[in-house]
Design a protein around this motif. Structure first.
Motif, PDB file in Angstrom:
ATOM      1  N   LEU A 261       7.365  -3.954  13.830  1.00 26.07           N
ATOM      2  CA  LEU A 261       6.806  -3.772  15.166  1.00 26.07           C
ATOM      3  C   LEU A 261       5.396  -3.181  15.119  1.00 26.07           C
ATOM      4  CD1 LEU A 261       9.941  -2.218  16.932  1.00 26.07           C
ATOM      5  CD2 LEU A 261       9.212  -4.610  16.937  1.00 26.07           C
ATOM      6  N   GLY A 262       4.871  -3.015  13.912  1.00 23.77           N
ATOM      7  CA  GLY A 262       3.550  -2.436  13.772  1.00 23.77           C
ATOM      8  C   GLY A 262       3.548  -1.061  13.151  1.00 23.77           C
ATOM      9  N   GLY A 263       4.749  -0.522  12.854  1.00 33.75           N
ATOM     10  CA  GLY A 263       4.827   0.817  12.295  1.00 33.75           C
ATOM     11  C   GLY A 263       4.464   1.869  13.331  1.00 33.75           C
ATOM     12  N   GLY A 264       4.504   3.134  12.910  1.00 33.49           N
ATOM     13  CA  GLY A 264       4.179   4.201  13.842  1.00 33.49           C
ATOM     14  C   GLY A 264       2.770   4.068  14.400  1.00 33.49           C
ATOM     15  N   GLY A 265       1.815   3.707  13.542  1.00 32.13           N
ATOM     16  CA  GLY A 265       0.436   3.537  13.997  1.00 32.13           C
ATOM     17  C   GLY A 265       0.292   2.428  15.018  1.00 32.13           C
ATOM     18  N   GLY A 266       0.948   1.300  14.775  1.00 35.93           N
ATOM     19  CA  GLY A 266       0.871   0.183  15.725  1.00 35.93           C
ATOM     20  C   GLY A 266       1.526   0.513  17.054  1.00 35.93           C
ATOM     21  N   ILE A 267       2.683   1.198  17.001  1.00 37.72           N
ATOM     22  CA  ILE A 267       3.382   1.577  18.221  1.00 37.72           C
ATOM     23  C   ILE A 267       2.527   2.546  19.043  1.00 37.72           C
ATOM     24  CG2 ILE A 267       5.398   2.822  19.124  1.00 37.72           C
ATOM     25  CD1 ILE A 267       6.918   1.688  16.640  1.00 37.72           C
ATOM     26  N   ALA A 268       1.918   3.527  18.363  1.00 40.58           N
ATOM     27  CA  ALA A 268       1.055   4.482  19.052  1.00 40.58           C
ATOM     28  C   ALA A 268      -0.181   3.801  19.628  1.00 40.58           C
ATOM     29  CB  ALA A 268       0.650   5.600  18.097  1.00 40.58           C
ATOM     30  N   LEU A 269      -0.745   2.847  18.877  1.00 44.16           N
ATOM     31  CA  LEU A 269      -1.933   2.118  19.336  1.00 44.16           C
ATOM     32  C   LEU A 269      -1.637   1.337  20.612  1.00 44.16           C
ATOM     33  CD1 LEU A 269      -4.890   1.209  18.604  1.00 44.16           C
ATOM     34  CD2 LEU A 269      -3.830  -0.773  17.511  1.00 44.16           C
ATOM     35  N   VAL A 270      -0.523   0.603  20.618  1.00 45.39           N
ATOM     36  CA  VAL A 270      -0.159  -0.195  21.797  1.00 45.39           C
ATOM     37  C   VAL A 270       0.166   0.712  22.980  1.00 45.39           C
ATOM     38  CG1 VAL A 270       1.560  -1.787  22.724  1.00 45.39           C
ATOM     39  CG2 VAL A 270       0.618  -2.160  20.440  1.00 45.39           C
ATOM     40  N   THR A 271       0.811   1.858  22.695  1.00 41.17           N
ATOM     41  CA  THR A 271       1.106   2.812  23.766  1.00 41.17           C
ATOM     42  C   THR A 271      -0.176   3.317  24.410  1.00 41.17           C
ATOM     43  OG1 THR A 271       3.113   3.529  22.607  1.00 41.17           O
ATOM     44  CG2 THR A 271       2.285   4.971  24.333  1.00 41.17           C
TER      45      THR A 271
ATOM     46  N   LEU B 248       0.824  -1.198   0.000  1.00 44.02           N
ATOM     47  CA  LEU B 248       0.000   0.000   0.000  1.00 44.02           C
ATOM     48  C   LEU B 248       0.864   1.256   0.000  1.00 44.02           C
ATOM     49  CD1 LEU B 248      -2.951   0.883   0.081  1.00 44.02           C
ATOM     50  CD2 LEU B 248      -2.818   0.858   2.581  1.00 44.02           C
ATOM     51  N   GLY B 249       1.931   1.232   0.800  1.00 46.75           N
ATOM     52  CA  GLY B 249       2.837   2.375   0.826  1.00 46.75           C
ATOM     53  C   GLY B 249       3.489   2.619  -0.521  1.00 46.75           C
ATOM     54  N   LEU B 250       3.943   1.555  -1.179  1.00 44.58           N
ATOM     55  CA  LEU B 250       4.572   1.699  -2.491  1.00 44.58           C
ATOM     56  C   LEU B 250       3.581   2.202  -3.532  1.00 44.58           C
ATOM     57  CD1 LEU B 250       6.744  -1.554  -2.565  1.00 44.58           C
ATOM     58  CD2 LEU B 250       7.564   0.801  -2.322  1.00 44.58           C
ATOM     59  N   ALA B 251       2.327   1.712  -3.448  1.00 39.78           N
ATOM     60  CA  ALA B 251       1.308   2.158  -4.402  1.00 39.78           C
ATOM     61  C   ALA B 251       1.047   3.645  -4.263  1.00 39.78           C
ATOM     62  CB  ALA B 251       0.020   1.365  -4.178  1.00 39.78           C
ATOM     63  N   ILE B 252       1.018   4.119  -3.024  1.00 42.18           N
ATOM     64  CA  ILE B 252       0.786   5.554  -2.814  1.00 42.18           C
ATOM     65  C   ILE B 252       1.985   6.360  -3.299  1.00 42.18           C
ATOM     66  CG2 ILE B 252       0.503   7.327  -1.028  1.00 42.18           C
ATOM     67  CD1 ILE B 252      -1.155   5.337   0.521  1.00 42.18           C
TER      68      ILE B 252
ATOM     69  N   GLY C  34       4.064   4.215   7.420  1.00 43.59           N
ATOM     70  CA  GLY C  34       3.774   5.642   7.396  1.00 43.59           C
ATOM     71  C   GLY C  34       5.008   6.498   7.222  1.00 43.59           C
ATOM     72  N   THR C  35       6.137   6.074   7.794  1.00 40.66           N
ATOM     73  CA  THR C  35       7.364   6.861   7.673  1.00 40.66           C
ATOM     74  C   THR C  35       7.777   6.996   6.216  1.00 40.66           C
ATOM     75  OG1 THR C  35       8.117   6.131   9.844  1.00 40.66           O
ATOM     76  CG2 THR C  35       9.778   7.018   8.347  1.00 40.66           C
ATOM     77  N   GLU C  36       7.729   5.884   5.481  1.00 35.89           N
ATOM     78  CA  GLU C  36       8.120   5.917   4.080  1.00 35.89           C
ATOM     79  C   GLU C  36       7.176   6.802   3.262  1.00 35.89           C
ATOM     80  OE1 GLU C  36       7.920   3.356   6.001  1.00 35.89           O
ATOM     81  OE2 GLU C  36       9.622   2.001   5.736  1.00 35.89           O
ATOM     82  N   ILE C  37       5.877   6.726   3.575  1.00 34.64           N
ATOM     83  CA  ILE C  37       4.916   7.557   2.853  1.00 34.64           C
ATOM     84  C   ILE C  37       5.164   9.028   3.153  1.00 34.64           C
ATOM     85  CG2 ILE C  37       2.471   8.070   2.525  1.00 34.64           C
ATOM     86  CD1 ILE C  37       1.864   5.184   3.336  1.00 34.64           C
ATOM     87  N   GLY C  38       5.447   9.343   4.434  1.00 31.82           N
ATOM     88  CA  GLY C  38       5.737  10.725   4.811  1.00 31.82           C
ATOM     89  C   GLY C  38       6.965  11.270   4.110  1.00 31.82           C
ATOM     90  N   VAL C  39       8.009  10.453   4.023  1.00 31.42           N
ATOM     91  CA  VAL C  39       9.225  10.873   3.324  1.00 31.42           C
ATOM     92  C   VAL C  39       8.924  11.103   1.848  1.00 31.42           C
ATOM     93  CG1 VAL C  39      11.522  10.129   2.596  1.00 31.42           C
ATOM     94  CG2 VAL C  39      10.797   9.775   4.956  1.00 31.42           C
ATOM     95  N   ALA C  40       8.104  10.213   1.260  1.00 32.75           N
ATOM     96  CA  ALA C  40       7.732  10.390  -0.152  1.00 32.75           C
ATOM     97  C   ALA C  40       6.984  11.700  -0.350  1.00 32.75           C
ATOM     98  CB  ALA C  40       6.877   9.208  -0.608  1.00 32.75           C
TER      99      ALA C  40
END
Length: 220
Positions: free
Chosen positions: A176-186, A29-33, A71-77
């Motif tokens: 590890l779940g990406g930024g969204g997963g890390i924030a969700l678990v936090t 999904l990230g690559l497609a975007i 999300g990090t890769e999409i943000g950098v793109a």
């Protein structure tokens, strides 16, 4: 006994496959975007430029909040395509996305989650959530101090904001779940207050936008 072990192995294999599919799907999904984040492509599609940018940013917020989406890769793109012009907007969108994931984690009913995990054989995770549900913030800190491995205690108890910043910026954190997963678990753990999380996230997502803005200033 053999049947019980077989069921556990099948469940573990299914979990590994599901986990792998989440990571692969998020990466795809990230690559497609990224492939579609080209201004000429947007113009040729006949979309108003500002409306298209707003749509991309909205999609970016939603996708970054989803666990295992890179999300990090999409943000950098996004930053590479739009440069310093939208660096602040991309920065605020990233903070918003991770805050959304954190809020969802805070709102998840812990008893229902523990029940769901227990019904699917994740007894240890269900037991931990049940234990945390009965403890306040101080009690959770005490529990981690007593039960976490010694090398993990400073990261989970004394320096958890630094841990959050490092995990969000860790290369390959999609595993590890990406930024969204890390924030969700936090948010689910309730080990960080809203002010602590917001400060940690604002610090964590700032390096790349700062580099882009700094490079633009130096180049200009």
């Amino acid at each position: 006994m053999a049947s019980s072990k077989t069921r556990k192995i099948i469940r573990l294999a299914g979990l590994v496959v599901f986990y792998g599919c989440l990571i692969a799907g998020g990466r795809w999904l990230g690559l497609a975007i990224e492939e579609r984040l080209q201004v000429p492509g947007l113009a040729s599609a006949g979309l108003p430029y500002l409306g298209a940018v707003a749509g991309i940013l909205l999609a970016y917020v939603v996708l970054t909040a989803i666990p295992f989406v890179p999300g990090t890769e999409i943000g950098v793109a996004l930053l590479m395509v739009f440069g310093a012009r939208l660096a602040v907007v991309v920065y605020l969108s990233t903070v918003m996305a991770l805050t959304l994931a954190f809020a969802v984690g805070r709102l998840v009913p812990e008893q229902r989650l523990a029940g769901w995990l227990g019904r699917h054989g994740f007894d240890r995770a269900a037991g931990l959530i049940e234990t945390f549900h009965q403890l306040g913030p101080a009690g959770r800190d005490q529990y981690l101090t007593q039960h976490a491995p010694r090398w993990l205690r400073p990261l989970l108890v004394e320096h958890r904001m630094i841990t959050l910043v490092v995990l969000i910026n860790l290369p390959g954190n999609t595993l590890l779940g990406g930024g969204g997963g890390i924030a969700l678990v936090t948010g689910l753990s309730k080990l960080m207050s809203w002010p602590q999380f917001l400060l940690g996230v604002c610090l964590a997502v700032s390096p790349v936008p700062l580099v882009v803005v700094g490079a633009s200033w130096l180049g200009g």
